[in-house]
Design a protein around this motif. Structure first.
Motif, PDB file in Angstrom:
ATOM      1  N   GLY A 184      -4.793   2.338   3.521  1.00  0.00           N
ATOM      2  CA  GLY A 184      -4.299   1.056   3.043  1.00  0.00           C
ATOM      3  C   GLY A 184      -3.752   0.208   4.171  1.00  0.00           C
ATOM      4  O   GLY A 184      -3.347   0.725   5.222  1.00  0.00           O
TER       5      GLY A 184
ATOM      6  N   LEU B  45      -6.817   0.697  -0.169  1.00  0.00           N
ATOM      7  CA  LEU B  45      -5.960  -0.331  -0.765  1.00  0.00           C
ATOM      8  C   LEU B  45      -5.924  -1.516   0.185  1.00  0.00           C
ATOM      9  O   LEU B  45      -5.380  -1.426   1.295  1.00  0.00           O
TER      10      LEU B  45
ATOM     11  N   ALA C  51       0.805  -1.226   0.000  1.00  0.00           N
ATOM     12  CA  ALA C  51       0.000   0.000   0.000  1.00  0.00           C
ATOM     13  C   ALA C  51       0.837   1.275   0.000  1.00  0.00           C
ATOM     14  O   ALA C  51       0.546   2.216  -0.748  1.00  0.00           O
TER      15      ALA C  51
END
Length: 317
Positions: free
Chosen positions: A113, A156, A71
């Motif tokens: 993320g 993410l 990420a």
């Protein structure tokens, strides 16, 4: 040195020969450059043949590849003017979840993320991408911040699952995940998610209950890891491959079941071979999705998002 998976042994052998040839001095007997080109052509053919027929278990291995971009690398490449934000304002900071505000294609966004780490030290720091409750409460804080300032949210997803440790359970892991899912579904701003590696259980769904959910071609998304499924059904991790085959956890399977919206193709040989190219493709998909969704008002976004998840499971195998 490059890391090769078990099924990539023929490719590893060819690339090892190429490396050896490049260290040899030129001689009149053998045209080294020509031999290298010939072997590189064989590598490309072998890659195409191998990745054209990956089994679900092999895709699990590719999704977990140590050199696959995580990420933070996506954020560093795609998000300009990035300002990281930390802490859940209740307990502490969880390095397994990274996020902040920045610009995607010139548009202000909040990005989140799950970060696995790239070496031993960073993997320990980020807890191998397995968030604790404070990680999910941090995610909720950032999503609510986005809602307040009318900023689209990009997530993410890359986690084997939420951290199952005693300390996490003591601090309310299940409640944190449920609240995070509720926050996703309640947002009045666009929410776009991409599964970039592993999407494991509620740990993934907590930040992926989105308007659009995309998966990279060699990522996986499921209610449990193949090893966890095998340990329950067969009482042995040795049946993980059988579990992966049965679970329909690949991007292609989930697209057929309407669990995800689309599959993002990866370069030949997987994202770990061409990470920047992969990230750029993901960035283009995210930019287009956000640009389309910002045209919708808050009530429409909420209604469509909730209908999307309520409809899941109606389509059979």
């Amino acid at each position: 040195m490059a890391t090769y998976l078990d099924f990539e042994k023929p490719i590893a052998d060819l690339e090892s020969k190429i490396a050896e040839l490049r260290h040899l001095p030129n001689s009149g007997d053998v045209d080294i450059a020509e031999e290298v080109m010939r072997l590189q052509d064989k590598v490309q053919k072998q890659l195409r043949a191998t990745y054209a027929k990956l089994t679900p278990w092999q895709r699990v291995q590719v999704a977990r590849h140590a050199e696959r971009p995580h990420a933070q690398r996506y954020i560093d490449r795609l998000i300009t003017d990035y300002m990281p934000l930390a802490g859940d304002r209740a307990f502490g900071e969880d390095a397994a979840v990274v996020g902040g505000v920045g610009r995607l294609g010139g548009r202000s966004v909040v990005v989140l993320g799950q970060q696995k780490g790239d070496d031993t030290d960073s993997r320990i720091k980020h807890n191998f991408g397995m968030p604790r409750p404070e990680g999910y409460r941090k995610a909720q804080r950032l999503m609510k911040l986005a809602d307040r300032f009318h900023l689209p949210v990009v997530t993410l997803v890359d986690t084997p699952g939420a951290y199952p440790g005693l300390d996490a359970e003591a601090r309310g892991q299940a409640e944190a995940i449920a609240s995070s899912i509720d926050t996703c579904l309640s947002l009045g701003v666009p929410l776009v998610s991409v599964v970039i590696g592993e999407g494991g259980s509620g740990g993934a769904l907590a930040i992926a209950s989105a308007d659009r959910v995309y998966m990279l071609e060699n990522s996986v998304y499921s209610v449990i890891t193949p090893e966890g499924c095998a340990s329950i059904l067969w009482r042995s991790n040795e049946n993980a491959q059988d579990a992966a085959d049965a679970m329909k956890m690949t991007a292609a399977d989930l697209k057929k079941l309407d669990v995800i919206d689309d599959v993002i193709p990866e370069p030949m040989g997987g994202a770990h071979r061409s990470p920047d190219e992969t990230i750029d493709v993901v960035g283009k998909v995210l930019t287009e999705a956000v640009a389309e969704l910002v045209q919708l008002d808050a009530d429409t976004l909420r209604a469509r998002r909730q209908e999307k998840f309520l409809a899941m499971g109606k389509k059979g195998l």
